[in-house]
Design a protein around this motif. Structure first.
Motif, PDB file in Angstrom:
ATOM      1  N   ALA A 165      20.391   5.001  20.475  1.00 42.55           N
ATOM      2  CA  ALA A 165      19.980   5.819  20.853  1.00 42.55           C
ATOM      3  C   ALA A 165      21.091   5.441  22.602  1.00 42.55           C
ATOM      4  O   ALA A 165      20.297   6.513  23.528  1.00 42.55           O
ATOM      5  CB  ALA A 165      18.358   4.546  21.845  1.00 42.55           C
TER       6      ALA A 165
ATOM      7  N   THR B  50      20.972   6.290  25.844  1.00 46.07           N
ATOM      8  CA  THR B  50      19.988   5.857  27.561  1.00 46.07           C
ATOM      9  C   THR B  50      18.718   6.344  26.534  1.00 46.07           C
ATOM     10  O   THR B  50      17.253   5.266  27.368  1.00 46.07           O
ATOM     11  CB  THR B  50      19.976   7.455  27.983  1.00 46.07           C
ATOM     12  N   GLY B  51      18.265   6.643  25.648  1.00 42.12           N
ATOM     13  CA  GLY B  51      17.103   6.485  25.209  1.00 42.12           C
ATOM     14  C   GLY B  51      16.112   7.506  25.391  1.00 42.12           C
ATOM     15  O   GLY B  51      14.827   7.014  24.902  1.00 42.12           O
TER      16      GLY B  51
ATOM     17  N   LEU C 107      14.032   1.884  19.689  1.00 43.70           N
ATOM     18  CA  LEU C 107      15.553   2.189  19.813  1.00 43.70           C
ATOM     19  C   LEU C 107      16.458   1.482  19.903  1.00 43.70           C
ATOM     20  O   LEU C 107      16.876   0.269  20.144  1.00 43.70           O
ATOM     21  CB  LEU C 107      15.309   2.556  22.166  1.00 43.70           C
TER      22      LEU C 107
ATOM     23  N   ASP D 178      21.571   0.927  19.627  1.00 45.48           N
ATOM     24  CA  ASP D 178      22.728   0.986  19.341  1.00 45.48           C
ATOM     25  C   ASP D 178      23.193  -0.361  18.947  1.00 45.48           C
ATOM     26  O   ASP D 178      22.987  -1.251  19.309  1.00 45.48           O
ATOM     27  CB  ASP D 178      22.609   1.892  20.568  1.00 45.48           C
TER      28      ASP D 178
ATOM     29  N   ASN E 224      25.401  -1.089  25.056  1.00 45.62           N
ATOM     30  CA  ASN E 224      24.569  -0.477  25.614  1.00 45.62           C
ATOM     31  C   ASN E 224      22.974  -0.395  25.398  1.00 45.62           C
ATOM     32  O   ASN E 224      22.644  -0.026  26.085  1.00 45.62           O
ATOM     33  CB  ASN E 224      25.049   1.145  23.976  1.00 45.62           C
TER      34      ASN E 224
ATOM     35  N   LEU F  21      19.369   0.659  27.880  1.00 52.96           N
ATOM     36  CA  LEU F  21      18.598   0.874  26.821  1.00 52.96           C
ATOM     37  C   LEU F  21      17.637   0.247  27.523  1.00 52.96           C
ATOM     38  O   LEU F  21      16.322   1.555  27.611  1.00 52.96           O
ATOM     39  CB  LEU F  21      19.207   0.842  25.337  1.00 52.96           C
TER      40      LEU F  21
ATOM     41  N   ASN G 134      16.496   1.865  31.172  1.00 53.35           N
ATOM     42  CA  ASN G 134      15.582   2.629  31.388  1.00 53.35           C
ATOM     43  C   ASN G 134      14.376   3.059  30.397  1.00 53.35           C
ATOM     44  O   ASN G 134      13.371   3.456  31.318  1.00 53.35           O
ATOM     45  CB  ASN G 134      16.485   3.989  30.505  1.00 53.35           C
TER      46      ASN G 134
ATOM     47  N   VAL H 169      13.815  -2.460  21.784  1.00 55.93           N
ATOM     48  CA  VAL H 169      14.964  -2.281  22.211  1.00 55.93           C
ATOM     49  C   VAL H 169      15.682  -3.073  21.261  1.00 55.93           C
ATOM     50  O   VAL H 169      15.977  -4.557  21.012  1.00 55.93           O
ATOM     51  CB  VAL H 169      15.675  -2.291  23.110  1.00 55.93           C
TER      52      VAL H 169
END
Length: 250
Positions: free
Chosen positions: A133, A135-136, A152, A154, A158, A162, A165, A178
């Motif tokens: 993802a 930055t998502g 989301l 990753d 990272n 996420l 954001n 996330v």
């Protein structure tokens, strides 16, 4: 359909394209934005004139990132970390460090955003999983378009970006989660049992060593999902890598 490495035409830079997956097999569907491709019809929603200005000139990095993007009339603000091209850190193998690529919005993510806007009725009420993802942007766009739940995912390093954001846009906890996901490792049972309707992967086709793990991850997720589930990918023509990825899908 994408025209191989030359699909960028006179755009002077990378050419985002898109692919879709259904069942255990992946199939390409169109190029987004269409104006990047030769002989492709230019549609208002994907006209190159609507791309953020820096992308029109083919420069993949910028010291000043775009602060946000509109999705169905809602403005999504995004924290990004970018650097001038000569300062982009690289590993011992000469490849760009993954944490750098995950920390900025790439044209393929913007293409995914616009593709989902066009398919708003398909997104509304669906369960959406985003792979790699970064930055998502793609996954959060799904939330804005009415998805019932968005994950989301990753690599662990990272996830802080996420989360920031998602919080910045008041989405975390409001049907948006996330989660950590490494394609080279066994898939977590919670994700396999997620009942996903849509699986998104925006600009995840870059490192060749990850092509097969990405394909295997998509196939496993789709095999565990309902027959109506679909995966959407947007990718960029770079150094023959997309051509090799698509070859492995056949």
């Amino acid at each position: 359909e994408a025209g191989g490495e030359e699909a960028g035409g006179e755009a002077g830079g990378d050419a985002p394209s898109a692919a879709t997956a259904d069942g255990a097999r992946l199939r390409r569907w169109t190029i987004l934005p269409a104006a990047f491709a030769r002989d492709a019809p230019v549609r208002a929603a994907t006209d190159r004139s609507l791309l953020p200005a820096l992308w029109r000139f083919g420069n993949p990095y910028s010291e000043v990132p775009h602060p946000g993007y509109y999705v169905a009339g809602r403005y999504l603000r995004l924290e990004q970390r970018t650097a001038p091209l000569q300062a982009v850190p690289r590993g011992a193998d000469g490849e760009v460090v993954p944490a750098v690529t995950a920390a900025k919005v790439w044209p393929s993510a913007y293409a995914m955003l616009r593709a989902m806007e066009e398919r708003g009725g398909e997104v509304a009420g669906s369960r959406v999983l985003e792979l790699g993802a970064g930055t998502g942007l793609a996954g959060m766009s799904g939330a804005v378009l009415g998805a019932s739940h968005v994950a989301l995912t990753d690599l662990p390093e990272n996830l802080p970006l996420l989360r920031r954001n998602a919080a910045l846009n008041r989405l975390e906890g409001d049907g948006v989660e996330v989660a950590s996901l490494d394609w080279t490792q066994p898939l977590p049972e919670a994700l396999l049992a997620g009942g996903w309707d849509l699986i998104l992967a925006a600009d995840c086709v870059f490192w060749e060593v990850l092509f097969d793990p990405l394909i295997a991850t998509l196939q496993a997720l789709l095999a565990a999902a309902a027959p109506s589930a679909a995966a959407y990918l947007t990718a960029t023509h770079r150094q023959a890598r997309l051509a090799e990825f698509l070859r492995r899908l056949d």
